[in-house]
Design a protein around this motif. Sequence first.
Motif, PDB file in Angstrom:
ATOM      1  N   PHE A 163     -66.719  48.292 -22.914  1.00 34.27           N
ATOM      2  CA  PHE A 163     -66.414  49.518 -23.641  1.00 34.27           C
ATOM      3  C   PHE A 163     -65.089  49.408 -24.388  1.00 34.27           C
ATOM      4  CE2 PHE A 163     -70.101  51.149 -22.204  1.00 34.27           C
ATOM      5  CZ  PHE A 163     -70.140  51.718 -20.936  1.00 34.27           C
ATOM      6  N   LYS A 164     -64.161  48.663 -23.839  1.00 36.54           N
ATOM      7  CA  LYS A 164     -62.826  48.587 -24.432  1.00 36.54           C
ATOM      8  C   LYS A 164     -62.844  47.778 -25.727  1.00 36.54           C
ATOM      9  CE  LYS A 164     -59.427  48.445 -21.644  1.00 36.54           C
ATOM     10  NZ  LYS A 164     -58.411  48.036 -20.636  1.00 36.54           N
ATOM     11  N   ILE A 165     -63.684  46.758 -25.769  1.00 36.04           N
ATOM     12  CA  ILE A 165     -63.636  45.853 -26.914  1.00 36.04           C
ATOM     13  C   ILE A 165     -64.748  46.061 -27.912  1.00 36.04           C
ATOM     14  CG2 ILE A 165     -62.529  44.097 -25.494  1.00 36.04           C
ATOM     15  CD1 ILE A 165     -65.176  42.572 -25.474  1.00 36.04           C
ATOM     16  N   SER A 166     -65.688  46.934 -27.584  1.00 33.12           N
ATOM     17  CA  SER A 166     -66.877  47.035 -28.419  1.00 33.12           C
ATOM     18  C   SER A 166     -67.108  48.432 -28.945  1.00 33.12           C
ATOM     19  CB  SER A 166     -68.121  46.619 -27.615  1.00 33.12           C
ATOM     20  OG  SER A 166     -67.974  45.346 -27.048  1.00 33.12           O
ATOM     21  N   ASN A 167     -67.723  48.481 -30.137  1.00 34.73           N
ATOM     22  CA  ASN A 167     -68.349  49.717 -30.563  1.00 34.73           C
ATOM     23  C   ASN A 167     -69.630  49.851 -29.737  1.00 34.73           C
ATOM     24  OD1 ASN A 167     -66.480  50.003 -32.754  1.00 34.73           O
ATOM     25  ND2 ASN A 167     -67.693  48.496 -33.884  1.00 34.73           N
ATOM     26  N   MET A 168     -69.962  51.059 -29.338  1.00 34.57           N
ATOM     27  CA  MET A 168     -71.146  51.275 -28.525  1.00 34.57           C
ATOM     28  C   MET A 168     -72.130  52.170 -29.267  1.00 34.57           C
ATOM     29  SD  MET A 168     -70.607  49.451 -25.892  1.00 34.57           S
ATOM     30  CE  MET A 168     -72.081  49.967 -25.016  1.00 34.57           C
ATOM     31  N   ALA A 169     -73.407  51.941 -29.027  1.00 36.92           N
ATOM     32  CA  ALA A 169     -74.420  52.714 -29.745  1.00 36.92           C
ATOM     33  C   ALA A 169     -75.621  52.972 -28.852  1.00 36.92           C
ATOM     34  CB  ALA A 169     -74.861  51.977 -31.005  1.00 36.92           C
ATOM     35  N   TRP A 170     -76.326  54.012 -29.189  1.00 36.48           N
ATOM     36  CA  TRP A 170     -77.620  54.301 -28.588  1.00 36.48           C
ATOM     37  C   TRP A 170     -78.708  54.010 -29.628  1.00 36.48           C
ATOM     38  CZ3 TRP A 170     -79.069  55.252 -23.714  1.00 36.48           C
ATOM     39  CH2 TRP A 170     -78.092  55.625 -22.785  1.00 36.48           C
ATOM     40  N   TYR A 171     -79.768  53.379 -29.150  1.00 35.52           N
ATOM     41  CA  TYR A 171     -80.896  53.003 -29.998  1.00 35.52           C
ATOM     42  C   TYR A 171     -82.157  53.672 -29.464  1.00 35.52           C
ATOM     43  CZ  TYR A 171     -77.684  49.303 -31.466  1.00 35.52           C
ATOM     44  OH  TYR A 171     -76.592  48.620 -31.931  1.00 35.52           O
ATOM     45  N   HIS A 172     -83.020  54.074 -30.379  1.00 34.88           N
ATOM     46  CA  HIS A 172     -84.247  54.761 -30.013  1.00 34.88           C
ATOM     47  C   HIS A 172     -85.449  53.965 -30.516  1.00 34.88           C
ATOM     48  CE1 HIS A 172     -87.256  58.114 -31.186  1.00 34.88           C
ATOM     49  NE2 HIS A 172     -87.424  57.836 -29.891  1.00 34.88           N
ATOM     50  N   GLN A 173     -86.401  53.762 -29.633  1.00 35.13           N
ATOM     51  CA  GLN A 173     -87.638  53.109 -30.031  1.00 35.13           C
ATOM     52  C   GLN A 173     -88.805  54.038 -29.731  1.00 35.13           C
ATOM     53  OE1 GLN A 173     -88.333  49.128 -28.522  1.00 35.13           O
ATOM     54  NE2 GLN A 173     -89.725  48.703 -30.205  1.00 35.13           N
ATOM     55  N   ALA A 174     -89.323  54.637 -30.771  1.00 35.64           N
ATOM     56  CA  ALA A 174     -90.486  55.507 -30.627  1.00 35.64           C
ATOM     57  C   ALA A 174     -91.742  54.649 -30.441  1.00 35.64           C
ATOM     58  CB  ALA A 174     -90.624  56.396 -31.852  1.00 35.64           C
ATOM     59  N   PRO A 175     -92.783  55.203 -29.840  1.00 38.13           N
ATOM     60  CA  PRO A 175     -94.020  54.428 -29.625  1.00 38.13           C
ATOM     61  C   PRO A 175     -94.548  53.828 -30.924  1.00 38.13           C
ATOM     62  CG  PRO A 175     -94.108  56.484 -28.417  1.00 38.13           C
ATOM     63  CD  PRO A 175     -92.875  56.552 -29.268  1.00 38.13           C
ATOM     64  N   GLY A 176     -94.750  52.519 -30.922  1.00 41.23           N
ATOM     65  CA  GLY A 176     -95.303  51.834 -32.077  1.00 41.23           C
ATOM     66  C   GLY A 176     -94.352  51.642 -33.236  1.00 41.23           C
ATOM     67  N   LYS A 177     -93.073  51.932 -33.039  1.00 38.25           N
ATOM     68  CA  LYS A 177     -92.111  51.821 -34.129  1.00 38.25           C
ATOM     69  C   LYS A 177     -90.969  50.880 -33.770  1.00 38.25           C
ATOM     70  CE  LYS A 177     -93.074  56.291 -36.211  1.00 38.25           C
ATOM     71  NZ  LYS A 177     -92.476  57.536 -36.799  1.00 38.25           N
ATOM     72  N   ARG A 178     -90.194  50.547 -34.786  1.00 41.32           N
ATOM     73  CA  ARG A 178     -89.054  49.666 -34.574  1.00 41.32           C
ATOM     74  C   ARG A 178     -87.922  50.404 -33.879  1.00 41.32           C
ATOM     75  NH1 ARG A 178     -87.300  47.177 -40.161  1.00 41.32           N
ATOM     76  NH2 ARG A 178     -85.673  46.385 -38.794  1.00 41.32           N
ATOM     77  N   ARG A 179     -87.126  49.659 -33.168  1.00 42.62           N
ATOM     78  CA  ARG A 179     -85.936  50.212 -32.533  1.00 42.62           C
ATOM     79  C   ARG A 179     -84.905  50.505 -33.610  1.00 42.62           C
ATOM     80  NH1 ARG A 179     -83.997  46.715 -27.537  1.00 42.62           N
ATOM     81  NH2 ARG A 179     -86.244  46.887 -27.263  1.00 42.62           N
ATOM     82  N   GLU A 180     -84.292  51.685 -33.562  1.00 44.16           N
ATOM     83  CA  GLU A 180     -83.289  52.046 -34.551  1.00 44.16           C
ATOM     84  C   GLU A 180     -82.111  52.726 -33.882  1.00 44.16           C
ATOM     85  OE1 GLU A 180     -85.138  54.746 -37.313  1.00 44.16           O
ATOM     86  OE2 GLU A 180     -85.151  56.393 -35.888  1.00 44.16           O
ATOM     87  N   MET A 181     -80.954  52.557 -34.475  1.00 46.36           N
ATOM     88  CA  MET A 181     -79.760  53.170 -33.943  1.00 46.36           C
ATOM     89  C   MET A 181     -79.754  54.642 -34.291  1.00 46.36           C
ATOM     90  SD  MET A 181     -75.791  52.165 -34.578  1.00 46.36           S
ATOM     91  CE  MET A 181     -75.790  52.850 -36.233  1.00 46.36           C
ATOM     92  N   VAL A 182     -79.399  55.476 -33.310  1.00 43.51           N
ATOM     93  CA  VAL A 182     -79.330  56.908 -33.573  1.00 43.51           C
ATOM     94  C   VAL A 182     -77.922  57.461 -33.416  1.00 43.51           C
ATOM     95  CG1 VAL A 182     -81.743  57.380 -33.036  1.00 43.51           C
ATOM     96  CG2 VAL A 182     -80.045  57.450 -31.196  1.00 43.51           C
ATOM     97  N   ALA A 183     -77.070  56.778 -32.657  1.00 43.89           N
ATOM     98  CA  ALA A 183     -75.718  57.281 -32.456  1.00 43.89           C
ATOM     99  C   ALA A 183     -74.773  56.111 -32.239  1.00 43.89           C
ATOM    100  CB  ALA A 183     -75.657  58.224 -31.260  1.00 43.89           C
ATOM    101  N   LEU A 184     -73.600  56.217 -32.848  1.00 47.22           N
ATOM    102  CA  LEU A 184     -72.604  55.144 -32.792  1.00 47.22           C
ATOM    103  C   LEU A 184     -71.261  55.721 -32.389  1.00 47.22           C
ATOM    104  CD1 LEU A 184     -71.488  52.288 -33.450  1.00 47.22           C
ATOM    105  CD2 LEU A 184     -71.312  53.047 -35.834  1.00 47.22           C
ATOM    106  N   LEU A 185     -70.599  55.058 -31.454  1.00 42.83           N
ATOM    107  CA  LEU A 185     -69.250  55.428 -31.041  1.00 42.83           C
ATOM    108  C   LEU A 185     -68.357  54.216 -31.257  1.00 42.83           C
ATOM    109  CD1 LEU A 185     -67.173  57.272 -29.633  1.00 42.83           C
ATOM    110  CD2 LEU A 185     -68.009  56.416 -27.436  1.00 42.83           C
ATOM    111  N   ARG A 186     -67.457  54.322 -32.211  1.00 40.06           N
ATOM    112  CA  ARG A 186     -66.564  53.206 -32.500  1.00 40.06           C
ATOM    113  C   ARG A 186     -65.421  53.176 -31.506  1.00 40.06           C
ATOM    114  NH1 ARG A 186     -68.298  55.430 -37.195  1.00 40.06           N
ATOM    115  NH2 ARG A 186     -69.402  54.043 -38.648  1.00 40.06           N
ATOM    116  N   ARG A 187     -64.792  52.032 -31.404  1.00 40.12           N
ATOM    117  CA  ARG A 187     -63.700  51.855 -30.439  1.00 40.12           C
ATOM    118  C   ARG A 187     -62.609  52.887 -30.644  1.00 40.12           C
ATOM    119  NH1 ARG A 187     -61.703  45.895 -30.997  1.00 40.12           N
ATOM    120  NH2 ARG A 187     -62.256  46.341 -33.156  1.00 40.12           N
TER     121      ARG A 187
END
Length: 115
Positions: free
Chosen positions: A29-53
């Motif tokens: 957490f200290k050195i990285s930007n962190m993000a949440w990714y969402h993968q809906a059924p049958g779809k590609r994984r995509e980022m939905v939220a980003l928290l920068r350092r």
Amino acid sequence: QVQLQESGGGEVQAGKSLRISCAASARIFKISNMAWYHQAPGKRREMVALLRRGGDTSYGDSVKGRFTIFRDNAANTVNLQMNNLKPEDTGVYYCNTYPAEIRYWGRGTQVTVSS
């Protein structure tokens, strides 16, 4: 191999709220930007939220105004507060760094929103 551990998913009705969490080492957490990714059924994984350092956040258009990403330093978690959930929010949610690193993908946590 280090993985990030997601938790807190479940099944809720549309319009309700849910909070999911991602646990990892304080070092990541200290050195990285962190993000949440969402993968809906049958779809590609995509980022939905980003928290920068530095603390800045950004969101995908589909969740803007409804989701909030935040860090709990005491618990070494990055959380996603999801409000006013919609059926299209259904899917598996993963946390990872941004840019994502293959070594950090975990199993994710399932969120199901019923109409």
